[in-house]
Every structure is written in C-alpha cells, then in structure tokens.
Design an enzyme around this catalytic site. Structure first.
Site, PDB file in Angstrom:
ATOM      1  N   LYS A   1       0.846  -1.203   0.000  1.00 10.83           N
ATOM      2  CA  LYS A   1       0.000   0.000   0.000  1.00 10.83           C
ATOM      3  C   LYS A   1       0.878   1.248   0.000  1.00 10.83           C
ATOM      4  O   LYS A   1       0.664   2.169  -0.787  1.00 10.83           O
ATOM      5  CB  LYS A   1      -0.894   0.010   1.229  1.00 10.83           C
ATOM      6  CG  LYS A   1      -1.501   1.369   1.560  1.00 10.83           C
ATOM      7  CD  LYS A   1      -2.319   1.389   2.811  1.00 10.83           C
ATOM      8  CE  LYS A   1      -1.577   1.653   4.075  1.00 10.83           C
ATOM      9  NZ  LYS A   1      -1.315   3.062   4.406  1.00 10.83           N
ATOM     10  N   ASN A   2       1.904   1.262   0.834  1.00 12.38           N
ATOM     11  CA  ASN A   2       2.710   2.487   0.985  1.00 12.38           C
ATOM     12  C   ASN A   2       3.690   2.700  -0.150  1.00 12.38           C
ATOM     13  O   ASN A   2       4.300   3.759  -0.247  1.00 12.38           O
ATOM     14  CB  ASN A   2       3.421   2.495   2.350  1.00 12.38           C
ATOM     15  CG  ASN A   2       2.430   2.744   3.474  1.00 12.38           C
ATOM     16  OD1 ASN A   2       1.274   3.081   3.221  1.00 12.38           O
ATOM     17  ND2 ASN A   2       2.858   2.543   4.699  1.00 12.38           N
TER      18      ASN A   2
ATOM     19  N   CYS B   1      -4.201  12.859  13.281  1.00  6.54           N
ATOM     20  CA  CYS B   1      -5.054  11.663  13.287  1.00  6.54           C
ATOM     21  C   CYS B   1      -4.840  11.016  14.643  1.00  6.54           C
ATOM     22  O   CYS B   1      -4.134  11.545  15.500  1.00  6.54           O
ATOM     23  CB  CYS B   1      -4.672  10.721  12.134  1.00  6.54           C
ATOM     24  SG  CYS B   1      -3.061   9.991  12.351  1.00  6.54           S
TER      25      CYS B   1
ATOM     26  N   ASP C   1       5.115   0.820  12.106  1.00  8.72           N
ATOM     27  CA  ASP C   1       3.885   0.177  11.611  1.00  8.72           C
ATOM     28  C   ASP C   1       3.765  -1.283  12.029  1.00  8.72           C
ATOM     29  O   ASP C   1       2.759  -1.919  11.740  1.00  8.72           O
ATOM     30  CB  ASP C   1       3.835   0.250  10.076  1.00  8.72           C
ATOM     31  CG  ASP C   1       3.685   1.676   9.591  1.00  8.72           C
ATOM     32  OD1 ASP C   1       3.916   1.929   8.399  1.00  8.72           O
ATOM     33  OD2 ASP C   1       3.369   2.548  10.421  1.00  8.72           O
TER      34      ASP C   1
HETATM   35  C1  EPZ Z   1       4.534   7.201   6.255  1.00  8.61           C
HETATM   36  O1  EPZ Z   1       3.764   8.233   6.855  1.00  8.61           O
HETATM   37  C2  EPZ Z   1       3.622   5.991   6.162  1.00  8.61           C
HETATM   38  N1  EPZ Z   1       2.484   6.304   5.302  1.00  8.61           N
HETATM   39  C3  EPZ Z   1       3.140   5.603   7.572  1.00  8.61           C
HETATM   40  O2  EPZ Z   1       2.358   4.423   7.447  1.00  8.61           O
HETATM   41  C4  EPZ Z   1       4.354   5.284   8.429  1.00  8.61           C
HETATM   42  O3  EPZ Z   1       3.933   4.990   9.739  1.00  8.61           O
HETATM   43  C5  EPZ Z   1       5.300   6.503   8.446  1.00  8.61           C
HETATM   44  O4  EPZ Z   1       5.652   6.869   7.089  1.00  8.61           O
HETATM   45  C6  EPZ Z   1       6.582   6.235   9.217  1.00  8.61           C
HETATM   46  O5  EPZ Z   1       7.244   5.161   8.650  1.00  8.61           O
HETATM   47  C7  EPZ Z   1       2.638   6.242   3.957  1.00  8.61           C
HETATM   48  O6  EPZ Z   1       3.714   5.958   3.450  1.00  8.61           O
HETATM   49  C8  EPZ Z   1       1.429   6.550   3.129  1.00  8.61           C
HETATM   50  P1  EPZ Z   1       6.657  10.595   8.182  1.00  8.61           P
HETATM   51  P2  EPZ Z   1       4.327   9.751   6.858  1.00  8.61           P
HETATM   52  O7  EPZ Z   1       6.450  11.882   7.477  1.00  8.61           O
HETATM   53  O8  EPZ Z   1       5.118  10.011   5.625  1.00  8.61           O
HETATM   54  C9  EPZ Z   1       7.375  13.855  11.547  1.00  8.61           C
HETATM   55  C10 EPZ Z   1       0.520   3.052   7.823  1.00  8.61           C
HETATM   56  O9  EPZ Z   1       0.168   2.506   8.871  1.00  8.61           O
HETATM   57  N2  EPZ Z   1       7.174  14.859  10.486  1.00  8.61           N
HETATM   58  O10 EPZ Z   1       7.808   9.734   7.781  1.00  8.61           O
HETATM   59  O11 EPZ Z   1       3.193  10.644   7.175  1.00  8.61           O
HETATM   60  C11 EPZ Z   1       6.093  13.091  11.879  1.00  8.61           C
HETATM   61  O12 EPZ Z   1       5.329  13.799  12.816  1.00  8.61           O
HETATM   62  C12 EPZ Z   1       0.971   4.496   7.836  1.00  8.61           C
HETATM   63  O13 EPZ Z   1       0.581   2.489   6.697  1.00  8.61           O
HETATM   64  C13 EPZ Z   1       7.358  16.204  10.773  1.00  8.61           C
HETATM   65  O14 EPZ Z   1       7.665  16.585  11.896  1.00  8.61           O
HETATM   66  O15 EPZ Z   1       5.323   9.721   8.092  1.00  8.61           O
HETATM   67  C14 EPZ Z   1       6.631  11.789  12.437  1.00  8.61           C
HETATM   68  O16 EPZ Z   1       6.959  11.991  13.794  1.00  8.61           O
HETATM   69  C15 EPZ Z   1       0.746   5.125   9.196  1.00  8.61           C
HETATM   70  N3  EPZ Z   1       7.174  17.125   9.778  1.00  8.61           N
HETATM   71  C16 EPZ Z   1       7.925  11.560  11.653  1.00  8.61           C
HETATM   72  O17 EPZ Z   1       8.257  12.833  11.076  1.00  8.61           O
HETATM   73  C17 EPZ Z   1       6.835  16.765   8.494  1.00  8.61           C
HETATM   74  O18 EPZ Z   1       6.692  17.640   7.622  1.00  8.61           O
HETATM   75  C18 EPZ Z   1       7.819  10.540  10.536  1.00  8.61           C
HETATM   76  O19 EPZ Z   1       6.698  10.894   9.761  1.00  8.61           O
HETATM   77  C19 EPZ Z   1       6.653  15.386   8.230  1.00  8.61           C
HETATM   78  C20 EPZ Z   1       6.838  14.452   9.229  1.00  8.61           C
END
Ligand code: EPZ
Length: 420
Positions: free
Chosen positions: A23-24, A119, A307
């Site tokens: 999915k991701n 969320c 995850d």
């Molecule tokens: C991706 O989300 C995945 N989703 C998530 O999977 C996964 O848990 C996550 O990466 C971490 O591996 C998809 O790929 C569609 P991040 P994403 O930006 O990109 C902080 C699932 O269950 N951050 O890597 O949204 C954020 O708060 C989903 O399939 C900022 O501070 O995650 C977090 O603490 C859930 N500022 C950390 O970085 C930003 O601009 C990692 O988030 C962006 C992120």
C-alpha cells in the site's frame, strides 16, 4: 448498520498465506502518474480502501483511470488534469492525499489542499514538505485550515529535512522531477517505498542519483514519459502475518515475503525466540517454543518499523518476562495497549514507553480499533484469545489490509464480518 469482526480464538492455523502488493509503495506511485500526460500502468497493487480512494481522487482531478481489482492492474492517463484541489473530505479521510501536492504543484503550478490535520496516532505535521516546496520556489500561503502552493515553474535547489519524512521525501522527489535544474534532498527517508518511487521516476525519464540513500540528487525534466511498474510486496503486511504465524500458526507458510526489506523485524522476532525458515520469498515460522522478552525501539528505516509496533506488542504478551517497547516516531501510537489490557494483557504505558509483562492469557471481548495497525493488532489478539472477540472500527483495517478475513479463514481461523 455498523460492521464488526467476530473472531473465535484458539484455532491453530495451517496453510499458505500470500503477501499482497505494498500500500505504501502504491500511493506515491499513483501520485507520480499526475506528473505526465502519458499512460502509466501499475501492476500488483493491493485492493484496499486507501488505493480505491486515491484512484477516485485522481479521477476527481481529471485523470482517466481503468482499474481491474481482480488482477491488481490499473492504467492511468492524467492528460487532462485540471482541478488543483483534492476534495476536503478525501484529504480528511486519507492523509496520503498530501502526496498529490508535489505532482500538482509541478504539473499545474498551483495546488490548494486542506491541511490534513492530525489523526489518532499523532499531529502528523507537513512543515518539512512545505519547507521543501518553498526551497524550489513555491509561495506557501496558509489560511483557514488550507495550504495554497503557487509557483510559476519550480527551480531545483538544495533541501535538507529536519526529520527523515517518508511522504515528505516522496513529495519533493515528484516536485523536483519537473523542476528546472538539480535538486538535492538531504536526510531523505530510506524506506524502500521511496527507492521504488525513484525507480518509477527514472522510468519516466528523470535522472536520479543516490536512490536508497539519505542524499538523493534529482535533475528535473520539462516533460516526463509514462511507465509500467509492478509494485513490490507489502513488508508491513508480511510482518503482520509473520507474527500471526508465530502466535497461532501450527504450520503456516508465507509466500511473497520481501525479506530483503525486513531485517529489523526478522532480528527482533529471532531475539523473541521465533524460529524463521526462509527460502526465495517463502517463509515458515515455528511457534510452540517459549518466547523471550525483548526491548524494542521503533525508528526510521532500516530500524524497527513503527507500523509493526502494535502487532509485536501482542506477541510480547506471550513472552516469559517483561518486554519494553519504545515508540519514537508518533507521539500517540500506544492506544492499542488499552484495548489489549481490556483483554487481560498486563501492559503499563508511560508514553513513549510500554512495558509488557508476560506470559499472559488473553480473553476475548468487545474492542475498538483506533488506527490501521492497531486494528491489525486486535485481530492478532483475537486469534489467540480465549473465547470470542468483537472488533469495531473496521474502516481502519480495510484501509490497508487486502481481504484479511479471507486470508485468515484460508488457514483455518474462525473470523467473520458481521453486522452489529
Ligand atoms: C509514512 O507516513 C507511512 N504512510 C506511515 O504508514 C508510516 O507509519 C510513516 O511513514 C513512518 O514510517 C505512507 O507511506 C502513506 P513521516 P508519513 O512523514 O510520511 C514527523 C501506515 O500505517 N514529520 O515519515 O506521514 C512526523 O510527525 C501508515 O501504513 C514532521 O515533523 O510519516 C513523524 O513523527 C501510518 N514534519 C515523523 O516525522 C513533516 O513535515 C515521521 O513521519 C513530516 C513528518
């Protein structure tokens, strides 16, 4: 009528489970089809709610979609992408729609998205995405819960992320692909799904160096071609079923396991005492032996994936002793511990730490899923709990697991979706 999942625990599982497409990996690849007027074909995509919603979003934006869920193949022609505003209700329900920002900004020069907001698992800011777009010359305006990005042409530039954000890296890769000049992304996320997006962008004609590393250099092009790409298998779904097998398997074989992307998971399961036998993508685990308590910290790839944290927590309720889980990625991703406690688990939470005492026998009851991976964790708990478990909040499960009940029933689980 609301649907709930009914599970009768305690049935040993036997047979073969096939891992679906990731999915991701699929979601950013779908966003990349908006970068070109030419046809793009994706094969092996999972038939899950997030994918279906993303395809509907592409049609809303003006793209032509012909999708055959039975064989996991979709052809997309985004020749007439016009609308630059993903609908608010889609953004609210599917955060991954933020992935359209990079492509729409690059293709149309303007995009307006309602801020996805937080969320259940955390605030989920997109500040790093916006900082990256600004570096490429976009004007960013935030007003009443919306963000409007505008750029009369993007110009390549250096971008350094404060945190290795997965969708932030993917968004910047897509914007940079149509930017004029070279963009360097530092502290890029190392997740395999990012490298897979780079592969598709290269097929479209983008020059990319540093794929799979934390420093990626992109030389933008004026126009991009289409692509044909088979999506890799889902490493998170595979990890989920590895744990199903370790928990309730008498003799379960998994097929299509992307082990090359799962070393942290395999290491932790090994440490917990789960015997894993693997050859060319077919994996068998042997339960039955005693499980050892572990100390696990979630971390960006290649660390232990956040995850898989909820699913591991169920396994550790069976370990002989006290395990410690530290959730370092999202500030509120331990809510499933409360539901497991209601099933009899002995778990103390002091965020970001959860202390899991085992072994303990779980007892079926009515539980509520709060996010995608928490719902999978409750299914795992229901499979090993005594008695019957009723899981509410199935919309979470349907977002990311393809035909989960069908797969589990095929190996002997007693699980049904019923109208409550
Ligand atoms: C991706 O989300 C995945 N989703 C998530 O999977 C996964 O848990 C996550 O990466 C971490 O591996 C998809 O790929 C569609 P991040 P994403 O930006 O990109 C902080 C699932 O269950 N951050 O890597 O949204 C954020 O708060 C989903 O399939 C900022 O501070 O995650 C977090 O603490 C859930 N500022 C950390 O970085 C930003 O601009 C990692 O988030 C962006 C992120």
């Amino acid at each position: 009528m609301k649907e709930v999942l009914w599970i009768e625990g305690g049935h040993p599982l036997k047979g073969t489970l096939r891992v679906s497409g990731s999915k991701n990996a699929t979601l950013p690849l779908l966003a990349a089809t908006l970068l070109t007027e030419e046809a793009c074909v994706l094969e092996g995509i999972p038939d899950v709610q997030d994918v279906r919603m993303f395809l509907a979003l592409i049609e809303h934006l003006g793209g032509r979609v012909s999708y055959d869920p039975a064989c996991g193949r979709v052809c997309i022609e985004a020749k007439n992408v016009s609308s630059q505003t993903p609908p608010e209700e889609v953004v609210k329900r599917m955060r991954a729609s933020v992935l359209t920002m990079g492509s729409l900004l690059a293709r149309l020069g303007v995009v307006e998205v309602s801020l996805p907001g937080g969320c259940a698992i955390g605030r989920r800011p997109i500040d790093q995405h916006l900082k990256g777009f600004e570096a490429l010359g976009a004007k960013v305006a935030l007003q009443n819960g919306h963000v409007r990005l505008q750029a009369s042409g993007l110009t390549g530039h250096g971008v350094r992320f404060a945190v290795p954000t997965v969708t932030g890296t993917e968004n910047l890769l897509m914007a940079a692909s149509l930017a004029n000049g070279v963009t360097t992304i530092e502290n890029a996320a190392l997740e395999p799904e990012v490298a897979e997006l780079c592969t598709a962008l290269q097929k479209m004609g983008v020059d990319i160096e540093g794929k799979g590393t934390s420093k990626i250099t992109v030389c933008g092009k004026k126009r991009l071609g289409g692509f044909v790409h088979r999506v890799c298998r889902d490493r998170i779904e595979a990890a989920t079923y590895l744990i199903v097998s370790a928990l309730a398997g008498e003799d379960v074989v998994l097929e299509g396991v992307p082990l090359e992307h799962m070393s942290a998971v395999v290491d932790v399961l090994g440490e917990a005492g789960v015997q894993i036998e693997a050859e060319d993508g077919r994996v068998r685990t042997f339960a039955g032996g005693d499980l050892n308590p572990c100390r696990v910290r979630t971390a960006p790839y290649p660390g232990f994936p956040t995850d898989v944290q909820a699913q591991l927590m169920v396994l550790l309720t069976k370990a002989n002793g006290a395990s410690l889980i530290e959730e370092n990625i999202f500030e509120n991703r331990l809510m499933h511990a409360e539901e497991l406690r209601r099933m009899g688990a002995a778990i103390e939470v002091e965020s970001p730490l959860a202390r899991v005492l085992g072994p303990c026998k779980l007892q079926g009851t009515r539980v509520l899923a709060t996010d995608l991976r928490a719902s999978a964790c409750l299914v795992l708990a229901g499979l090993v709990a005594g008695g019957e478990t009723l899981i509410e909040g199935l919309h979470h499960l349907d977002r990311g697991y393809e035909r989960m009940e069908e797969k589990l029933r095929s190996v002997g689980a007693r699980v049904e979706r019923i109208k409550a």
